[in-house]
Write an enzyme that holds these catalytic residues in place. Structure first.
Site, short mmCIF file in Angstrom:
data_model
loop_
_atom_site.label_atom_id
_atom_site.label_comp_id
_atom_site.label_asym_id
_atom_site.label_seq_id
_atom_site.Cartn_x
_atom_site.Cartn_y
_atom_site.Cartn_z
N ASN A 142 -25.97 5.87 -5.54
CA ASN A 142 -25.38 6.16 -4.23
C ASN A 142 -24.73 4.80 -3.97
O ASN A 142 -25.40 3.70 -3.45
CB ASN A 142 -26.33 6.47 -3.07
CG ASN A 142 -25.72 6.53 -1.65
OD1 ASN A 142 -24.64 6.48 -1.68
ND2 ASN A 142 -26.57 6.89 -0.91
N CYS A 145 -22.88 2.29 0.16
CA CYS A 145 -23.62 1.12 0.87
C CYS A 145 -23.08 -0.08 1.02
O CYS A 145 -22.23 -0.36 0.18
CB CYS A 145 -25.01 1.43 0.50
SG CYS A 145 -25.24 1.26 -1.13
N ASN A 206 -19.67 12.02 -1.53
CA ASN A 206 -20.42 11.71 -0.20
C ASN A 206 -19.91 12.14 0.86
O ASN A 206 -18.84 12.51 0.98
CB ASN A 206 -20.77 10.26 -0.40
CG ASN A 206 -22.23 9.86 0.01
OD1 ASN A 206 -22.75 10.62 0.84
ND2 ASN A 206 -22.91 8.96 -0.78
N THR A 207 -20.67 11.91 2.05
CA THR A 207 -20.09 12.34 3.25
C THR A 207 -18.92 11.57 3.49
O THR A 207 -18.58 10.59 3.22
CB THR A 207 -21.34 11.86 4.46
OG1 THR A 207 -21.64 10.59 4.43
CG2 THR A 207 -22.39 12.89 4.21
N GLY A 261 -19.88 20.90 1.30
CA GLY A 261 -19.68 22.19 1.92
C GLY A 261 -19.75 23.56 1.27
O GLY A 261 -19.56 24.32 1.68
N GLY A 282 -25.80 20.40 -0.17
CA GLY A 282 -26.51 19.69 0.80
C GLY A 282 -26.64 20.11 2.24
O GLY A 282 -27.92 20.90 2.32
#
Ligand SMILES: Cc1cc2nc3c(=O)[nH]c(=O)nc-3n(C[C@H](O)[C@H](O)[C@H](O)COP(=O)(O)O)c2cc1C
Length: 339
Positions: A142, A145, A206-207, A261, A282
């Site tokens: 991920n 960050c 990712n979002t 989605g 998700g």
């Protein structure tokens, strides 16, 4: 005559569909996985679905340290979506290895661990720690960050920083998937750097960066305040689809995993047609913990109905076929836009 028989066979559908796929150095029983952070550490879903039947359980992102995350409130709703500012709260990798991984292994799940860090050194330590454990099939990075060694710029928004994280994490020896952000015009360049650095798979997306405001209280709706949060759910599906499509078009051979989605089998088909070899669920799992299994079953039914004997054959078919169709242009209504 032969044509008629083929047509009839198609209508009857294949009696068996091979749902297994190979992606990013890992063999999966199904292309359907959970998405990191949306079903806890994974075992939480065991009361609702048979986790062993999923392609993989992708655990919530963990670091080599405990992390408190952001203050509450951490979630709010938004049009056709939600926004979260959980902020990677978690008890750390050592805790997960002793308390959660054994439960997933006991249930014979394919497990993908997800890691985050603030420095390259933290990513490297995390990857090494996981590589020494039994039962992990791959590590998802991920990289959404902040990099404290580079003025808190997000790793995922820099091609070189993303490549550095991939290289640092390879030392553990497990297949490395890197999860990228669509909040950048440089996605293709970043994906290319990640692949050159040795990533076995690319996970998209990712979002998306978002924000919500409580107008009555005249303040930010989320406890993270001006930092905002990440938008997920149906609203981001077209963005994820485009990201997957564009990366697949440029890198036809890379292992690609689509997320964003997806809540129905037909969404999985769409994402796979755009180029994903596998997909993750998700926000839909937050709404219904059975969602990943529902998507698996609907995808299987779709394959049967459309005479697809191997689910992997759907992957990237849009880019392989002649799509020079002439389209009828239909006006769209305000209701369809969802105003
Ligand atoms: C509440 C919440 C927590 C999340 N936590 C993580 C996380 O720990 N690590 C990660 O890589 N992505 C995380 N995500 C992003 C999801 O894994 C996924 O990429 C994104 O939500 C888009 O998919 P979706 O629309 O199906 O939710 C989180 C998303 C949500 C909604």
């Amino acid at each position: 005559m032969a044509g008629k028989l083929i047509q009839l066979a198609r209508l009857a559908g294949p009696s068996h569909v091979d749902m297994s796929v190979s992606v990013g150095g890992v063999q999966l029983k199904s292309p359907v996985m959970t998405a990191s952070g949306t079903s806890g550490y994974g075992v939480e879903l065991a009361g609702y679905i048979d986790l062993e039947k999923l392609g993989a359980v992708v655990a919530k992102s963990m670091a080599v340290f405990d992390w408190p995350g952001n203050p509450a409130p951490r979630v709010c709703s938004a049009p056709a979506s939600m926004i979260n500012s959980v902020g990677l709260q978690g008890k750390g990798i050592s805790w997960w290895l002793s308390n959660q991984l054994p439960k997933l292994v006991e249930r014979r799940c394919t497990v993908v661990a997800s890691i985050w860090g603030r420095t390259l050194g933290e990513f490297e330590q995390a990857a090494r720690l996981l590589a020494s454990a039994y039962g992990i099939s791959a590590i998802e990075l991920n990289v959404s960050c902040p990099n404290i060694e580079d003025r808190n710029h997000m790793f995922a928004h820099s091609a070189t920083a993303t490549a550095d994280v991939v290289r640092a994490s390879l030392s553990g020896g497990l297949p490395i998937w890197v999860k990228l952000s669509a909040n950048t015009p440089d996605l293709i360049d970043i994906a290319g750097h990640a692949i050159d650095a040795g990533a076995d798979g690319i996970v998209l997306i990712n979002t998306l960066l978002g924000m919500a405001i409580d107008i009555d209280k005249r303040r930010y709706a989320l406890g993270s305040g001006p930092m905002g949060g990440g938008v997920s759910g149906p609203a981001i599906r077209p963005v994820a689809l485009r990201a997957v499509h564009d990366v697949r078009k440029t890198f036809p051979e890379v292992g690609l995993i689509g997320v964003g989605g997806i809540s129905r089998g037909k969404h999985a088909v769409e994402m796979m047609m755009a180029g994903a070899s596998a997909i993750q669920i998700g926000t839909a799992t937050i709404l219904d913990p059975r969602a990943p299994m529902r998507v698996h079953k609907e995808l299987l039914s779709w394959c049967k109905m459309h005479g697809v004997a191997r689910v992997g054959d759907i992957s990237g078919c849009l880019l392989k076929e002649d799509n020079s169709t002439e389209y009828d242009s239909e006006p769209i209504s305000a209701e369809e836009i969802g105003q």
